[in-house]
Design a protein around this motif. Structure first.
Motif, PDB file in Angstrom:
ATOM      1  N   PHE A 180      -1.752  16.958  -5.711  1.00 13.84           N
ATOM      2  CA  PHE A 180      -2.363  15.843  -4.980  1.00 13.84           C
ATOM      3  C   PHE A 180      -1.329  14.746  -4.717  1.00 13.84           C
ATOM      4  N   GLU A 181      -0.515  14.458  -5.731  1.00 16.36           N
ATOM      5  CA  GLU A 181       0.489  13.402  -5.580  1.00 16.36           C
ATOM      6  C   GLU A 181       1.526  13.791  -4.534  1.00 16.36           C
ATOM      7  N   GLU A 182       2.003  15.034  -4.590  1.00 13.16           N
ATOM      8  CA  GLU A 182       3.008  15.484  -3.625  1.00 13.16           C
ATOM      9  C   GLU A 182       2.462  15.451  -2.201  1.00 13.16           C
ATOM     10  N   ALA A 183       1.190  15.794  -2.050  1.00 11.75           N
ATOM     11  CA  ALA A 183       0.585  15.811  -0.715  1.00 11.75           C
ATOM     12  C   ALA A 183       0.217  14.415  -0.238  1.00 11.75           C
ATOM     13  N   GLY A 184       0.201  13.452  -1.152  1.00  3.90           N
ATOM     14  CA  GLY A 184      -0.222  12.102  -0.786  1.00  3.90           C
ATOM     15  C   GLY A 184      -1.706  12.024  -0.475  1.00  3.90           C
ATOM     16  N   VAL A 185      -2.466  12.925  -1.092  1.00  5.82           N
ATOM     17  CA  VAL A 185      -3.918  12.976  -0.880  1.00  5.82           C
ATOM     18  C   VAL A 185      -4.606  12.363  -2.086  1.00  5.82           C
ATOM     19  N   PRO A 186      -5.465  11.376  -1.874  1.00  2.00           N
ATOM     20  CA  PRO A 186      -6.163  10.748  -3.006  1.00  2.00           C
ATOM     21  C   PRO A 186      -7.070  11.751  -3.713  1.00  2.00           C
ATOM     22  N   VAL A 187      -7.173  11.572  -5.014  1.00  2.94           N
ATOM     23  CA  VAL A 187      -8.097  12.380  -5.801  1.00  2.94           C
ATOM     24  C   VAL A 187      -9.464  11.710  -5.752  1.00  2.94           C
ATOM     25  N   PRO A 188     -10.456  12.332  -5.138  1.00  2.00           N
ATOM     26  CA  PRO A 188     -11.777  11.705  -5.037  1.00  2.00           C
ATOM     27  C   PRO A 188     -12.389  11.446  -6.416  1.00  2.00           C
ATOM     28  N   GLU A 189     -13.139  10.396  -6.527  1.00  2.00           N
ATOM     29  CA  GLU A 189     -13.792  10.022  -7.779  1.00  2.00           C
ATOM     30  C   GLU A 189     -15.076  10.834  -7.963  1.00  2.00           C
TER      31      GLU A 189
END
Length: 445
Positions: A180-189
């Motif tokens: 997720f961090e590498e893709a720059g995609v937020p982790v949904p809550e």
């Protein structure tokens, strides 16, 4: 239990077709089995060296190598504390476990103590293969003084207790925070919707070309139905308990992602045979749906940080998670050593040293004394499982009745139709129509 939710990185994800039902999982067929995947090892076991004056107790379970090792060590402790009993062990993977039990039942040779699953409980009870444990609870042989009644209910059929919960778990989504961090995609809550899940999966695929786990199998559909206040079956197990449009809508979500390459197709999943083969282990998928008791095995196999979060929700819908018995222990009605078998179940439930060894691998222990005793000595990953069960209580629905007899066959029909759908041999509408016809035929057989 100590609360440490603030240390849990909670997020989004997606889901994969690891057969949590079988069965369990498999799964893994029709019910939400607890940890039926998990890197199952070959069949094994050892006959006890029974000495004069000892009773031989046969104990059977399924699982991966980590479970086998821990269970054997706990059994050695049981023998040390109960020198009048010698234990013979029988263990295997999920499918082999049920195939062996079927053969043994036909030959009236079932083990004394059997690891049982919610999906099969009703079937074994209906065939008079399990012992009503209420007398052992009433006598104190099986001690529930430190057990909440809600954690016992899953093993009750028609007011009789046939199975003791080995550990509570729930469905969860496993995810790789580094991806997720590498893709720059937020982790949904927690509380994110199915639509948000799909958007996140597409974003991960677009950025890195990684899959997300797919959510097509029957236990996940059952979860989706609970979010609509429905159950898979009607009350008397004669018909399905939902309108076909719910299944069509559910499968349409999966098929759209499959057709776009966002979730792995059958050409990829055909090579997945156990936990160690899962795409997330090798960094090829960002997420995977599973049973919460398997978090330890997955992190060990991946050898890197993995996190866990809840399933997606239906916007405006009800809770879908259940606090599910990961597995049970039951006593065979064919056993001639039922008193000793009850002592073994009490030992696994309440003995502090035994649970230090077992280490909540089958789920969070049902005894509050055991939970409090082992929590502080758990490592961060092991504590994560306990913390997740605290979290998921806010997203949990009442547990539904045990699965009906025939659940395995119904799950097999669902899996076969799912394969046809994946290869574009049928539409989602045809899937729903044929599944209802086959499932109701099985229920009424």
């Amino acid at each position: 239990m100590k609360k440490t939710k603030n240390r849990l990185m909670l997020s989004c994800l997606s889901l994969t077709s690891v057969l949590i039902f079988a069965a369990c999982s498999s799964e893994s067929g029709g019910g939400e089995g607890g940890g039926n995947t998990g890197g199952a090892a070959d069949e094994g076991g050892e006959e006890a060296d029974v000495q004069e004056g000892q009773t031989e107790l046969r104990v059977s379970w399924w699982g991966g190598q980590e479970r086998h090792n821990r269970t054997i060590e706990a059994i050695e402790l049981f023998e040390e504390k109960n020198p009048d009993i010698a234990v013979s062990t029988e263990f295997s993977g999920w499918d082999s476990h049920w195939e062996r039990l079927s053969t043994q039942a036909a030959g009236r040779n079932l083990p004394d103590v059997v690891q049982m699953d919610l999906q099969y409980l009703n079937e074994y009870v209906s065939r008079d293969l399990l012992v009503d444990l209420n007398e052992y609870v009433d006598s104190g042989t099986i001690n529930f003084d430190n057990v909440d009644e809600a954690l016992i209910e899953g093993g009750i059929v028609d007011d009789s207790l046939y199975a003791v919960n080995l550990g509570t778990n729930s469905l969860f989504v496993l995810y790789d925070p580094a991806i997720f961090e590498e893709a720059g995609v937020p982790v949904p809550e927690p509380g994110y919707t199915w639509e948000e899940y799909a958007d996140t999966a597409r974003a991960l695929y677009d950025e890195l070309g990684v899959y997300s786990g797919e959510f097509s199998i029957m236990p996940f559909f059952s979860h989706y139905l609970r979010q609509h206040d429905l159950w898979l079956y009607n009350e008397d197990y004669t018909e399905m308990g939902y309108d076909d449009q719910y299944l069509i809508d559910f499968l349409d979500m999966y098929k759209e992602l499959l057709d776009d390459g966002v979730v792995p197709g059958p050409d990829v999943t055909t090579d997945i045979h156990g936990l160690e083969d899962q795409l997330i282990i090798h960094g090829d998928s960002a997420t995977l749906p599973e049973n919460s008791n398997l978090i330890i095995a997955y992190v060990l196999a991946a050898d890197r940080p993995l996190e866990m979060t809840t399933f997606p929700v239906v916007e405006g819908g009800s809770n879908g998670h259940i606090l599910k018995p990961g597995q049970f222990l039951s006593i065979s009605s064919q056993s001639e050593n039922q008193d000793e078998a009850a002592r073994f179940i009490d030992f696994v439930t309440n003995d502090l040293e035994a649970n230090e060894i077992l280490n909540a691998e089958r789920g969070v222990p049902i005894s509050s004394e055991v939970r409090d005793h082992i929590y502080e000595d758990l490592d961060e990953v092991e504590q994560m499982q306990f913390d997740y069960m605290d979290l998921v209580e806010d997203y949990a629905a009442p547990i539904h009745p045990p699965e009906p007899p025939g659940t395995r066959q119904i799950g097999e029909a669902y899996t076969r139709l799912l394969e046809e759908l994946s290869y574009d041999m049928i539409t989602t509408e045809e899937f729903a129509e044929r599944f209802r016809e086959e499932a109701e035929g099985i229920l009424n057989n």
